[in-house]
Design a protein around this motif. Structure first.
Motif, PDB file in Angstrom:
ATOM      1  N   PHE A  99       0.855  -1.186   0.000  1.00  0.00           N
ATOM      2  CA  PHE A  99       0.000   0.000   0.000  1.00  0.00           C
ATOM      3  C   PHE A  99       0.891   1.237   0.000  1.00  0.00           C
ATOM      4  O   PHE A  99       1.871   1.298   0.755  1.00  0.00           O
ATOM      5  N   LEU A 100       0.534   2.207  -0.836  1.00  0.00           N
ATOM      6  CA  LEU A 100       1.302   3.441  -0.922  1.00  0.00           C
ATOM      7  C   LEU A 100       0.471   4.629  -0.463  1.00  0.00           C
ATOM      8  O   LEU A 100      -0.732   4.720  -0.763  1.00  0.00           O
ATOM      9  N   THR A 152       9.854   4.792   3.696  1.00  0.00           N
ATOM     10  CA  THR A 152       9.663   5.806   2.667  1.00  0.00           C
ATOM     11  C   THR A 152      10.397   5.378   1.408  1.00  0.00           C
ATOM     12  O   THR A 152      11.556   4.947   1.467  1.00  0.00           O
ATOM     13  N   ILE A 153       9.709   5.455   0.265  1.00  0.00           N
ATOM     14  CA  ILE A 153      10.333   5.121  -1.005  1.00  0.00           C
ATOM     15  C   ILE A 153      10.355   6.367  -1.884  1.00  0.00           C
ATOM     16  O   ILE A 153       9.630   7.339  -1.648  1.00  0.00           O
ATOM     17  N   GLU A 169       4.188  12.976 -10.923  1.00  0.00           N
ATOM     18  CA  GLU A 169       5.511  13.250 -10.383  1.00  0.00           C
ATOM     19  C   GLU A 169       5.552  13.193  -8.853  1.00  0.00           C
ATOM     20  O   GLU A 169       5.832  14.178  -8.184  1.00  0.00           O
ATOM     21  N   PRO A 170       5.253  12.032  -8.281  1.00  0.00           N
ATOM     22  CA  PRO A 170       5.331  11.915  -6.816  1.00  0.00           C
ATOM     23  C   PRO A 170       6.756  12.156  -6.338  1.00  0.00           C
ATOM     24  O   PRO A 170       7.718  11.735  -6.981  1.00  0.00           O
ATOM     25  N   SER A 171       6.890  12.862  -5.228  1.00  0.00           N
ATOM     26  CA  SER A 171       8.220  13.121  -4.673  1.00  0.00           C
ATOM     27  C   SER A 171       8.692  11.957  -3.812  1.00  0.00           C
ATOM     28  O   SER A 171       9.892  11.694  -3.709  1.00  0.00           O
ATOM     29  N   SER A 172       7.731  11.262  -3.194  1.00  0.00           N
ATOM     30  CA  SER A 172       8.041  10.118  -2.347  1.00  0.00           C
ATOM     31  C   SER A 172       6.727   9.450  -1.971  1.00  0.00           C
ATOM     32  O   SER A 172       5.645   9.894  -2.379  1.00  0.00           O
ATOM     33  N   ALA A 173       6.798   8.401  -1.197  1.00  0.00           N
ATOM     34  CA  ALA A 173       5.583   7.731  -0.722  1.00  0.00           C
ATOM     35  C   ALA A 173       5.921   6.891   0.496  1.00  0.00           C
ATOM     36  O   ALA A 173       7.035   6.362   0.608  1.00  0.00           O
ATOM     37  N   TYR A 174       4.991   6.791   1.399  1.00  0.00           N
ATOM     38  CA  TYR A 174       5.068   5.778   2.445  1.00  0.00           C
ATOM     39  C   TYR A 174       4.673   4.441   1.823  1.00  0.00           C
ATOM     40  O   TYR A 174       3.702   4.358   1.057  1.00  0.00           O
ATOM     41  N   LEU A 175       5.391   3.393   2.168  1.00  0.00           N
ATOM     42  CA  LEU A 175       5.063   2.037   1.729  1.00  0.00           C
ATOM     43  C   LEU A 175       4.836   1.168   2.956  1.00  0.00           C
ATOM     44  O   LEU A 175       5.691   1.104   3.842  1.00  0.00           O
ATOM     45  N   ARG A 277      -8.155   2.055 -17.858  1.00  0.00           N
ATOM     46  CA  ARG A 277      -8.556   3.420 -17.529  1.00  0.00           C
ATOM     47  C   ARG A 277      -7.782   3.976 -16.341  1.00  0.00           C
ATOM     48  O   ARG A 277      -7.649   5.188 -16.192  1.00  0.00           O
ATOM     49  N   LEU A 278      -7.288   3.094 -15.489  1.00  0.00           N
ATOM     50  CA  LEU A 278      -6.484   3.521 -14.338  1.00  0.00           C
ATOM     51  C   LEU A 278      -5.509   2.389 -14.024  1.00  0.00           C
ATOM     52  O   LEU A 278      -5.886   1.379 -13.436  1.00  0.00           O
ATOM     53  N   ASP A 279      -4.259   2.575 -14.427  1.00  0.00           N
ATOM     54  CA  ASP A 279      -3.260   1.517 -14.273  1.00  0.00           C
ATOM     55  C   ASP A 279      -2.701   1.555 -12.860  1.00  0.00           C
ATOM     56  O   ASP A 279      -1.784   2.312 -12.552  1.00  0.00           O
ATOM     57  N   ILE A 280      -3.261   0.714 -12.005  1.00  0.00           N
ATOM     58  CA  ILE A 280      -2.869   0.709 -10.599  1.00  0.00           C
ATOM     59  C   ILE A 280      -1.657  -0.173 -10.350  1.00  0.00           C
ATOM     60  O   ILE A 280      -1.064  -0.154  -9.269  1.00  0.00           O
ATOM     61  N   GLY A 281      -1.272  -0.971 -11.357  1.00  0.00           N
ATOM     62  CA  GLY A 281      -0.083  -1.799 -11.215  1.00  0.00           C
ATOM     63  C   GLY A 281      -0.259  -2.896 -10.193  1.00  0.00           C
ATOM     64  O   GLY A 281      -1.287  -3.572 -10.151  1.00  0.00           O
ATOM     65  N   THR A 282       0.718  -3.056  -9.331  1.00  0.00           N
ATOM     66  CA  THR A 282       0.719  -4.168  -8.368  1.00  0.00           C
ATOM     67  C   THR A 282       0.487  -3.722  -6.933  1.00  0.00           C
ATOM     68  O   THR A 282       0.569  -4.531  -6.014  1.00  0.00           O
ATOM     69  N   ALA A 283       0.230  -2.437  -6.736  1.00  0.00           N
ATOM     70  CA  ALA A 283       0.092  -1.924  -5.366  1.00  0.00           C
ATOM     71  C   ALA A 283      -1.239  -1.207  -5.201  1.00  0.00           C
ATOM     72  O   ALA A 283      -1.881  -0.808  -6.173  1.00  0.00           O
ATOM     73  N   ALA A 284      -1.639  -1.041  -3.959  1.00  0.00           N
ATOM     74  CA  ALA A 284      -2.825  -0.258  -3.633  1.00  0.00           C
ATOM     75  C   ALA A 284      -2.398   1.164  -3.306  1.00  0.00           C
ATOM     76  O   ALA A 284      -1.277   1.413  -2.868  1.00  0.00           O
TER      77      ALA A 284
END
Length: 565
Positions: A99-100, A152-153, A169-175, A277-284
């Motif tokens: 989860f991000l 943090t990633i 352009e996310p600067s970072s994310a909690y994982l 329509r919304l490429d969520i990939g492998t994460a929430a």
């Protein structure tokens, strides 16, 4: 699972120690817990197993990060420990998902979320633990999982996990990690294990009366769906596990008892979208929404599942369509965050469920009411277990059966913490059947575990059974036949809304814009009818019944949004 006829015969011929009313996840858990402690158990479900709240959840097995703001620390801790246990017991059904919580552009990470995730990390630590020595100790266990601490990633890594974030352009994310499941499949798997310990389960059995002997509950009377017959069965103990319907069982008794909590329904609406329509990939992704709330977008069965809302609900709880305002709320949040222009025409399905929150007369809104389970025993001896959440079903069941054991004076400790729920299998090890699409094997392995071999045996019987119900989707007509033979599927809705989840994921392929059933529905109906002995007229009636049920559930938003309140 034994056939309905065999289950019905067993229920009519024998008295039981326990009758469980309600075939959702809580009732299934009670049946397994009681049967594994040596009780003779019968479970009765009015409609289909998991048809209520247990098929309309957020499909997550999680601690509930947002409950921390209400300081429901005990609930979060309990749920996190159950989450880890369920991954061990049912690794094919309960699986970890990253989860991000992204920070976009120049925005900084929300430090409050970081603090909450630190608490989440601490409370997720169990006796198994996550230290190096404990990891080494369990490294040989094929399905051992214990979540890493959150971290943090970089923005680049976040965009790799969720491609839809890249233009932002996310600067970072909690994982961090939580888990997902198929809620109905979890119910059916728990019921299958309960049967292995001797429980008898029957759907299409609406309890209409609690039998009384000297003021004590002594069994139930139910109406059998196929024949309409009223049938009485004797049982020493009655457990009411009907969730949001709990106050419909012996209502006069409940209403006259003091200090009995009241059911306070809350509607949660969910949407599904194509990954095109919304490429969520492998994460929430955790997405901010109005009212200082958050929603989620997560990958589920090849779609994007978006949810959820949490609003007081006072309507019909038997069929709960998504609310127009809730649909707009979810789409607005997704569009604002991902900079999209998604509308109802982009939805591949929608559903809503009513949570059985428990009110003690508090005037707080449902979003603030605790998800804690409630157990109470009324003067007849009937035990009611309600409230809680999908993740904590095992502990809810333990509460109910512990009460039975205590008042019976038995020495029968709970065993469900060590009972596997099905058996995992690697998709590559499944036998290949001519005609079965390659992408079906992974879904079969995840949905049925080792039982996928039986489904593939069915697929090999006739060429059409190896074919998908809906072109381009991996759900097989063999699953419809298998559901009828082994899982008491009785209606087209049972097959398309619950044994498979096509009603939630491919609504437009099942129904035309005016709600007319498609050729895929007709194929499923004919397959089910062949198993259940329907003539052509019955097949047509069942197709019409599915259209009616799907309309009442509101799975096809574009066809009905203008007509719903």
């Amino acid at each position: 699972m034994i056939s309905r006829n065999d289950a019905l015969q067993a229920i009519q011929e024998h008295p039981f120690d326990v009758v469980v009313v309600g075939g959702g996840i809580t009732g299934a858990g009670v049946a397994l817990d009681a049967a594994s402690r040596g009780y003779s158990v019968a479970l009765l479900e009015r409609n289909d197993f998991g048809q209520g709240t247990s098929s309309r959840s957020s499909k997550m097995v999680h601690g509930g990060l947002r409950y921390l703001r209400n300081f429901d620390l005990g609930l979060v801790r309990e749920a996190l420990l159950e989450r880890q246990l369920l991954v061990q017991l049912a690794p094919h059904l309960v699986y970890p998902t990253p989860f991000l919580v992204p920070a976009l552009g120049e925005n900084r990470k929300d430090r409050r979320i970081g603090i909450g995730l630190n608490m989440y990390d601490v409370m997720a630590t169990s006796r198994i633990g996550r230290g190096r020595s404990q990891r080494n100790e369990h490294s040989g266990e094929a399905y051992f999982w214990s979540p890493d601490r959150h971290r943090t990633i970089s923005g680049e890594e976040a965009a790799e996990l969720i491609p839809a974030l890249e233009p932002l352009e996310p600067s970072s994310a909690y994982l961090f990690y939580d888990c997902q499941t198929d809620d109905v499949r979890l119910v059916l798997t728990v019921l299958g294990e309960a049967e292995r310990f001797g429980a008898v389960v029957l759907n299409g059995a609406e309890v209409t009366e609690v039998l009384d002997e000297g003021g004590r509950a002594a069994g139930v009377a139910f109406r059998e769906a196929e024949s309409g017959a009223r049938i009485e069965m004797r049982a020493d103990n009655v457990v009411n596990a009907t969730g949001v319907w709990a106050d419909r069982i012996r209502p006069d008794e409940l209403l006259t008892e003091e200090e009995i909590p009241r059911i306070h329904p809350s509607r949660g609406t969910h949407l599904t979208l194509s990954t095109e329509r919304l490429d969520i990939g492998t994460a929430a992704c955790i997405v901010p929404a109005s009212g200082e709330r958050t929603i989620f977008a997560l990958p589920w069965y090849g779609r994007v599942l978006v949810g959820t809302t949490d609003n007081d609900y006072e309507g019909d709880i038997d069929h709960v369509p998504p609310a127009v305002d809730d649909i707009a709320y979810l789409l607005d949040a997704i569009n604002a965050f991902f900079d999209r222009d998604l509308g109802v025409a982009d939805l591949t399905g929608a559903y809503a469920g009513v949570r059985p929150l428990v009110s003690h007369g508090d005037s707080k809104k449902s979003v603030d009411i605790s998800r804690k389970a409630e157990l109470y025993e009324t003067s007849s001896g009937m035990i009611t277990i309600t409230g809680g959440k999908l993740t904590t079903f095992r502990r809810m069941a333990k509460l109910a059966v512990d009460r039975l054991v205590e008042r019976d004076g038995r020495d029968a400790p709970c065993r469900t913490q060590e009972i596997p729920l099905g058996m995992a299998v690697d998709a590559s090890e499944l036998p290949r059947v001519e005609g079965v699409p390659e992408d079906a094997y992974a879904q079969l392995a995840g949905r049925y575990g080792y039982g996928a071999r039986e489904v593939l045996d069915v697929a090999g019987e006739r060429g059409e059974l190896a074919q998908p119900v809906v072109s381009g989707r991996p759900d097989l007509l063999a699953e419809v036949a298998y559901g009828a033979r082994r899982e008491q599927a009785r209606t087209v809705g049972d097959a398309l809304l619950r044994r498979t989840r096509l009603g939630l994921l491919a609504a437009h392929e099942l129904l035309d814009d005016d709600g007319t059933p498609s050729a895929a529905v007709q194929r499923a109906a004919r397959t089910l009818g062949r198993e259940l002995g329907w003539d052509d007229a019955r097949v047509e009636r069942e197709i019409a019944e599915f259209a009616s049920e799907a309309g009442a559930e509101g799975i096809l938003v574009s066809a009905s949004i203008g007509a719903r309140p």
